[in-house]
Design an enzyme around this catalytic site. Structure first.
Site, PDB file in Angstrom:
ATOM      1  N   SER A 261     -44.156   4.158  17.608  1.00  0.00           N
ATOM      2  CA  SER A 261     -42.474   4.409  18.068  1.00  0.00           C
ATOM      3  C   SER A 261     -41.785   3.128  17.352  1.00  0.00           C
ATOM      4  O   SER A 261     -41.979   2.100  16.911  1.00  0.00           O
ATOM      5  CB  SER A 261     -42.501   3.956  19.544  1.00  0.00           C
ATOM      6  OG  SER A 261     -42.373   2.651  19.948  1.00  0.00           O
ATOM      7  N   ASP A 262     -40.460   3.673  17.155  1.00  0.00           N
ATOM      8  CA  ASP A 262     -39.444   2.619  16.593  1.00  0.00           C
ATOM      9  C   ASP A 262     -39.571   1.432  18.074  1.00  0.00           C
ATOM     10  O   ASP A 262     -39.751   1.958  19.188  1.00  0.00           O
ATOM     11  CB  ASP A 262     -38.241   3.190  16.455  1.00  0.00           C
ATOM     12  CG  ASP A 262     -37.293   2.204  15.449  1.00  0.00           C
ATOM     13  OD1 ASP A 262     -36.664   2.874  14.791  1.00  0.00           O
ATOM     14  OD2 ASP A 262     -37.698   1.135  15.578  1.00  0.00           O
ATOM     15  N   TRP A 263     -39.166   0.482  17.640  1.00  0.00           N
ATOM     16  CA  TRP A 263     -39.254  -0.746  18.484  1.00  0.00           C
ATOM     17  C   TRP A 263     -38.088  -0.712  19.770  1.00  0.00           C
ATOM     18  O   TRP A 263     -36.919  -0.536  19.707  1.00  0.00           O
ATOM     19  CB  TRP A 263     -38.711  -2.103  18.002  1.00  0.00           C
ATOM     20  CG  TRP A 263     -40.172  -2.644  17.464  1.00  0.00           C
ATOM     21  CD1 TRP A 263     -40.441  -3.823  17.850  1.00  0.00           C
ATOM     22  CD2 TRP A 263     -41.082  -2.322  16.599  1.00  0.00           C
ATOM     23  NE1 TRP A 263     -41.547  -4.476  17.277  1.00  0.00           N
ATOM     24  CE2 TRP A 263     -42.000  -3.087  16.376  1.00  0.00           C
ATOM     25  CE3 TRP A 263     -41.165  -1.229  15.936  1.00  0.00           C
ATOM     26  CZ2 TRP A 263     -43.070  -3.255  15.528  1.00  0.00           C
ATOM     27  CZ3 TRP A 263     -42.450  -0.878  15.087  1.00  0.00           C
ATOM     28  CH2 TRP A 263     -43.456  -2.051  15.038  1.00  0.00           C
ATOM     29  N   GLY A 264     -38.528  -0.027  20.843  1.00  0.00           N
ATOM     30  CA  GLY A 264     -37.739   0.369  22.030  1.00  0.00           C
ATOM     31  C   GLY A 264     -37.385   1.636  22.116  1.00  0.00           C
ATOM     32  O   GLY A 264     -36.584   2.167  22.718  1.00  0.00           O
ATOM     33  N   GLY A 265     -38.094   2.435  21.072  1.00  0.00           N
ATOM     34  CA  GLY A 265     -37.850   3.924  21.205  1.00  0.00           C
ATOM     35  C   GLY A 265     -38.440   4.876  22.227  1.00  0.00           C
ATOM     36  O   GLY A 265     -38.017   5.953  22.360  1.00  0.00           O
TER      37      GLY A 265
END
Ligand code: GLC
Length: 737
Positions: A261-265
């Site tokens: 995942s993108d960071w915080g996605g």
């Protein structure tokens, strides 16, 4: 006899030992057998711990089994310095200052796939040396709007060019047993409201424009990782989107790697489990807290474990996620290769310098370049001549071991032959500290003069200079080519337009060097003697630029994007198209890709909108002649052969480009033409040599939404051949039946 006995005894021991070695630890065993062997030895808790972060950039291994954790690292242009576990600030290590390579827009502008492989190999060596298993790169999102803050990290506006340049980069990285991680999958074409933009796009545009570079990266590049993006698609966050992750990426494309995942996605436990993501990173926590390990609160941590224990989550899905993580570990840190890479070595700097020089695009030249020996008094004007540009811009920011500024590069090259003076000319963001890394220009840019004084001082010196080299552009500060902060104008900031015009009014020999990762408005273009599109070139920025301006390197870059006159001319103009319309009662912005397949030059060509400089355009210090092409039909497409001559007195390189125009079909939108092939050739003065470009039948296809498949219309197709999308003197018609 004794020696023979010794050898026999040792081989027996080794043989015996390897038989007792668990399969998953046996480097010689097939990777899938190692994966299965490791999987069956793991507990439920160990499996779940492997699927989410345990620190800012790492996820857990299995300490009990000697399976290491996975380490990720940004970014596309170099290995990011170590950051603190609970903040994005630089941790101040003393061994993590890297080689800063040129931005990927520069790599695209080289139009030389071999350089992409060299780039990927070099940056992969640095990742391996720093003990990183996944490099969070390349970014391959399309340049849909020139306001997008992250276009400097990407490969331009054409899916074919981006695909051809991304594949060798990925293969180069992975030749070091480091996973490349294609990002941001998908439709992350702007930063404004990036967590809340719900993209509405036709299946045709999705398939023909926005997915191809990802598909090529997976199927041709063999990418071992893919990063789903922050935005939504069909009202589902991309990190929780079953259509993107399960249906298209894993099932249709056969992707066997890991989705990170993108960071915080990730936002919702049930949705992320339904979506098919494998590894959850950066979800709103920054590590340990006094009361608990915050990473256990991740959606794919304790909440997932609870669902598994009470039977609400199928174990076979869990095992598929874990297999993918194990496969990544066995491909990287537990691969048979024990190569440890290299870091900040002369070869890496040479690669950075070469790619930088080869990506620079000469847009206009009334004879001011290359710099003549007769120019004895040279004035360099502009903050970007000294400002550090390896920092800033967001997650791709680097702690570079060195950065040669344009002023230093020019003084290195010209110091003995000319006086090279500098005037700041304008105040940009000034001296910065970025993620607690203080820029080396901090003191140099501590300024006491005001803007008027700065302009006056520059003009005063320009009056008596033999040559003025303006080095400006954007600078990766907020809103000036920066993640999460899109640009708010097409124009240059900080009063640069007025300053350039004023310089041109007092000196006939003004060369403008625009440093940016996006097209900028150039209202002064007719008033200056030369224009160079420069990029964020990293450690060797000044030397690459000086190589081109002095003629040590003949420029051969070609634009990977169009340069429009005005923002209103661009395809994503208008609130509905960008930044989208805020949904009532929600923070979601619905962003409509109404231009459909007409991105970049496809838009300007098809709508007959003039541009300042066209896609694929770039000049040289020499001249080239592209002869009459010959096209022959082959079993799976066409082969185009054409001779190219260097008609000048300087060695150089030309990129032959081939575009195809499809037959008109009532009711079906087609772009006027699209890039389907190119080849770059190096030629000595007076030399003529041939290039051959293969064009598969699939290049003629469009995506038919009714059958959800690619379709080729029977009829006449026209191949246009030349040196840019706007200079295509040769037309060849073929009949596809
Ligand atoms: C950032 C970026 C992504 C980067 C990641 C880790 O927000 O979107 O490209 O790799 O987070 O820094």
């Amino acid at each position: 006899m004794r020696l023979l006995a010794t050898i026999l005894f040792c081989s027996a021991c080794l043989g015996g030992f390897s038989q007792s070695l668990p399969k998953y630890l046996d480097h010689t065993a097939p990777i899938e057998e190692r994966v299965s062997d490791a999987l069956r030895r793991m507990t439920l808790e160990e499996k779940v711990r492997m699927l989410h972060a345990q620190s800012k950039f790492s996820s857990a291994g299995v300490p009990r089994l000697g399976i290491p954790e996975l380490w990720c690292a940004d970014g596309p242009h170099g290995i990011r310095g170590e950051v603190f576990w609970d903040s994005w600030d630089n941790a101040g290590w003393t061994n993590d200052s890297c080689t800063a390579f040129p931005a990927l827009t520069c790599l695209a502008a080289t139009w030389r796939p071999e350089l992409a492989r060299e780039y990927g190999r070099a940056i992969g060596e640095e990742a391996r040396y720093r003990g990183k298993d996944i490099l969070l790169a390349p970014g391959v999102n399309m340049l849909r709007t020139p306001l997008n803050g992250r276009n400097f990290e990407y490969l331009g506006e054409d899916p074919f060019l981006a695909s051809v340049m991304a594949v060798p980069y990925i293969q180069g990285v992975q030749s070091n047993n480091v996973a490349a991680c294609l990002k941001h999958f998908a439709l992350n074409n702007n930063e404004m409201n990036r967590n809340f933009s719900d993209v509405h796009v036709s299946d045709r545009a999705l398939r023909e424009i926005y997915l191809p570079a990802f598909k090529a990266g997976v199927q041709q590049g063999g990418a071992w990782a893919v990063m789903p993006s922050y935005n939504l698609f069909e009202n589902r966050h991309a990190c929780e989107n079953p259509r993107l992750i399960k249906d298209i990426l894993k099932k249709e494309w056969g992707f066997d790697g890991i989705t990170v995942s993108d960071w915080g996605g990730v936002h919702d436990t049930d949705k992320v489990l339904d979506g098919g993501l494998d590894l959850e990173m950066g979800t709103g926590t920054d590590g340990l807290r006094a009361d608990m390990n915050a990473y256990d609160t991740y959606h794919m941590a304790n909440p997932y474990l609870e669902r598994l224990r009470d039977g609400r989550a199928p174990e076979e899905e869990l095992d598929d996620h874990v297999r993918r993580v194990l496969r990544t570990i066995f491909r990287t840190s537990m691969s048979p290769s024990h190569w440890k890479g290299r870091f900040t070595c002369p070869e890496h700097y040479a690669t950075a310098r070469r790619i930088g020089a080869e990506g620079i695009v000469l847009l206009k030249n009334n004879g001011a370049l290359p710099i003549s020996d007769k120019k004895k008094k040279i004035l360099v004007v502009g903050e970007n001549a000294v400002k550090m540009l390896t920092i800033g811009g967001g997650s791709s920011s680097l702690k570079a071991q060195k950065e040669v500024s344009p002023l230093e590069g020019l003084r290195n090259a010209l110091g003995g032959k000319a006086e090279v003076d500098w005037e700041r000319g304008y105040i940009g963001a000034g001296s910065v500290v970025y993620n607690n890394v203080k820029s080396k220009d901090y003191d140099l840019l501590s300024e006491t003069r005001d803007s008027l004084r700065l302009v006056a001082d520059a003009l005063e010196k320009a009056k008596t200079a033999d040559l003025v080299i303006f080095v400006g552009g954007l600078n990766k500060e907020d809103y000036q080519d920066c993640e999460d902060k899109d640009r708010i104008s097409l124009n240059l900031p900080y009063g640069q337009d007025g300053l350039i015009e004023a310089l041109a009014a007092v000196n006939p020999n003004v060369v403008v060097v625009n440093i940016s990762g996006n097209p900028v408005a150039m209202p002064w273009a007719d008033k200056v003697s030369a224009i160079v599109q420069d990029w964020y070139l990293g450690s060797e920025a000044g030397n690459s630029l000086a190589d081109v301006l002095t003629g040590a390197v003949n420029p051969s870059g070609k634009l990977p994007f169009s340069v429009p006159y005005r923002l209103e001319d661009t395809p994503a103009w208008g609130e509905r198209r960008y930044p989208g319309i805020k949904r009532a009662g929600s923070n979601i912005h619905d962003i409509h890709y109404d231009e459909d397949i007409l991105i970049g030059y496809r838009w300007y060509d098809t709508k007959d909108i003039p541009v300042r400089f066209p896609f694929g355009y770039g000049l040289s210090y020499t001249g080239f002649d592209i002869g009459k092409p010959v096209v022959t039909r082959t079993a799976d497409g066409y082969s185009l052969r054409v001779d190219v001559s260097n008609t000048g007195k300087m060695a150089g390189a030309e990129t032959v480009q081939v575009y195809v125009s499809a037959p008109r079909q009532k009711g079906l939108l087609r772009e006027r033409k699209k890039l389907v092939g190119f080849s770059k050739i190096d030629l000595a003065p007076g030399e003529t040599r041939g290039v051959s470009i293969d064009i598969p039948f699939s290049s003629l296809a469009y995506y038919d939404e009714d059958t959800a498949s690619e379709r080729i219309v029977k009829g006449k197709y026209v191949f246009s051949v030349g040196s840019s999308s706007a200079d295509l003197p040769h037309k060849i018609t073929v009949k596809y039946d």
